[in-house]
Design an enzyme around this catalytic site. Structure first.
Site, PDB file in Angstrom:
ATOM      1  N   ASP A 118      -7.215  -3.985  -3.342  1.00 47.04           N
ATOM      2  CA  ASP A 118      -7.465  -4.031  -1.905  1.00 47.04           C
ATOM      3  C   ASP A 118      -8.931  -4.348  -1.597  1.00 47.04           C
ATOM      4  O   ASP A 118      -9.405  -4.088  -0.497  1.00 47.04           O
ATOM      5  CB  ASP A 118      -7.025  -2.746  -1.205  1.00 47.04           C
ATOM      6  CG  ASP A 118      -6.919  -2.907   0.305  1.00 47.04           C
ATOM      7  OD1 ASP A 118      -6.646  -4.045   0.758  1.00 47.04           O
ATOM      8  OD2 ASP A 118      -7.109  -1.915   1.039  1.00 47.04           O
TER       9      ASP A 118
ATOM     10  N   HIS B 167       0.796  -1.230   0.000  1.00 45.90           N
ATOM     11  CA  HIS B 167       0.000   0.000   0.000  1.00 45.90           C
ATOM     12  C   HIS B 167       0.835   1.289   0.000  1.00 45.90           C
ATOM     13  O   HIS B 167       0.535   2.234   0.746  1.00 45.90           O
ATOM     14  CB  HIS B 167      -0.940   0.014   1.206  1.00 45.90           C
ATOM     15  CG  HIS B 167      -1.911  -1.120   1.248  1.00 45.90           C
ATOM     16  ND1 HIS B 167      -2.516  -1.657   0.125  1.00 45.90           N
ATOM     17  CD2 HIS B 167      -2.388  -1.853   2.304  1.00 45.90           C
ATOM     18  CE1 HIS B 167      -3.331  -2.635   0.489  1.00 45.90           C
ATOM     19  NE2 HIS B 167      -3.261  -2.787   1.791  1.00 45.90           N
TER      20      HIS B 167
END
Length: 292
Positions: free
Chosen positions: A244, A177
């Site tokens: 995600d 991320h």
């Protein structure tokens, strides 16, 4: 449980982006169904189910052909929901497991045989802590023996602290991320600069999932796109992308996955960059069956 909140939008709009053949979602999760795969008792997040069938539907709609399912803290060390989803699309869907650093070699071998390509450790306030430096150093050669790598999910404030051990490991390391940076602080902020320094190490990769998490703006997340693009252009042969999905612990209502797919040409503005990020790099890192 009637208070389990759904973390994903059931009807995302269709993306405007045409994905290349072999496009890969390298970071997503499955939750439940809880009646079959109970959530970990210690997990603070008890979401509504996000089962494999919904993940498959999203991928089929958007043009994703391959996938890496990442075990979430929601299920803790019980990787059965992830393994079940992988087995439903064998070879095309691989995994990243959560496990303790002292896991048995037999468990590592079982994971590798099932298509697990990495072990993930969390260094986030809302998740159980990961392994310390000594444990990571001891685990690295054991992962290497199974052609597995390390995935690290950490607060951006920890990048500088973690960098010395991660930079010296003998296996590939993947940073989740975009290092959980806060894009509103700008590219010159110490956390983003620490991330850039870390990913310059030849064995350190970066997942450019989470542009929407890095952003403090509404779609199209204009504060975060330039920082994500800088990472992609800085290490074009060491970046992979992911949705995600189903967006656990997102700060507000879940994002529309159509918006996230539409970011792809913004963060990877050339065809070569997009093909590397979505096809070639995942092929090398995760060793999809049948790929050179």
């Amino acid at each position: 449980m009637t208070d389990r909140k759904q973390t994903w939008k059931p009807h995302p709009r269709m993306t405007r982006v045409a994905l290349p053949d072999g496009a890969t979602d390298c970071h997503c999760h499955v939750f439940g169904p809880a009646e079959r795969f109970p959530f970990a008792e210690e997990s603070k997040l008890k979401p509504a189910d996000a089962p494999k069938e919904e993940l498959f539907a999203l991928h089929d709609r958007m043009g994703i052909e391959r996938c890496v399912i990442v075990q979430s803290g929601t299920h803790g060390y019980d990787n059965r929901a992830m393994l079940d989803a992988m087995a439903a699309r064998p070879g095309r869907y691989l995994g990243v497991a959560l496990a303790p650093p002292d896991m048995a070699d037999a468990e590592l071998a079982r994971f590798a045989e099932a298509g697990v390509r990495a072990i993930r450790f969390n260094y986030m306030a809302h998740l159980s802590p990961g392994a310390d430096a000594a444990e990571l150093e001891a685990l690295a050669p054991r992962l290497a023996a199974h052609d597995m790598h390390l995935q690290v999910h950490m607060e951006s404030a920890m990048i500088e602290e973690m960098a010395p051990v991660l930079s010296n490991l003998s296996i590939p390391v993947v940073i989740d991320h975009i290092g959980r940076i806060d894009a509103s602080r700008g590219r010159d902020h110490a956390h983003f600069q620490a991330l850039l320094a870390l990913i310059d190490a030849p064995h350190v990769w970066c997942k450019v999932s989470g542009t929407e998490r890095a952003s403090r703006a509404d779609p199209p997340y204009e504060d975060a796109v330039p920082l994500t693009r800088e990472v992609v252009e800085r290490i074009p042969d060491k970046v992979v992308w992911g949705t995600d999905w189903p967006h656990p612990n997102y700060r507000t209502d879940p994002p529309d996955d159509g918006d996230l797919f539409d970011l792809i040409p913004e963060i990877a503005p050339t065809e070569d960059l997009r093909r590397a990020m979505l096809v070639e790099n995942p092929t090398r890192l995760y060793r999809f069956p049948g790929d050179a």
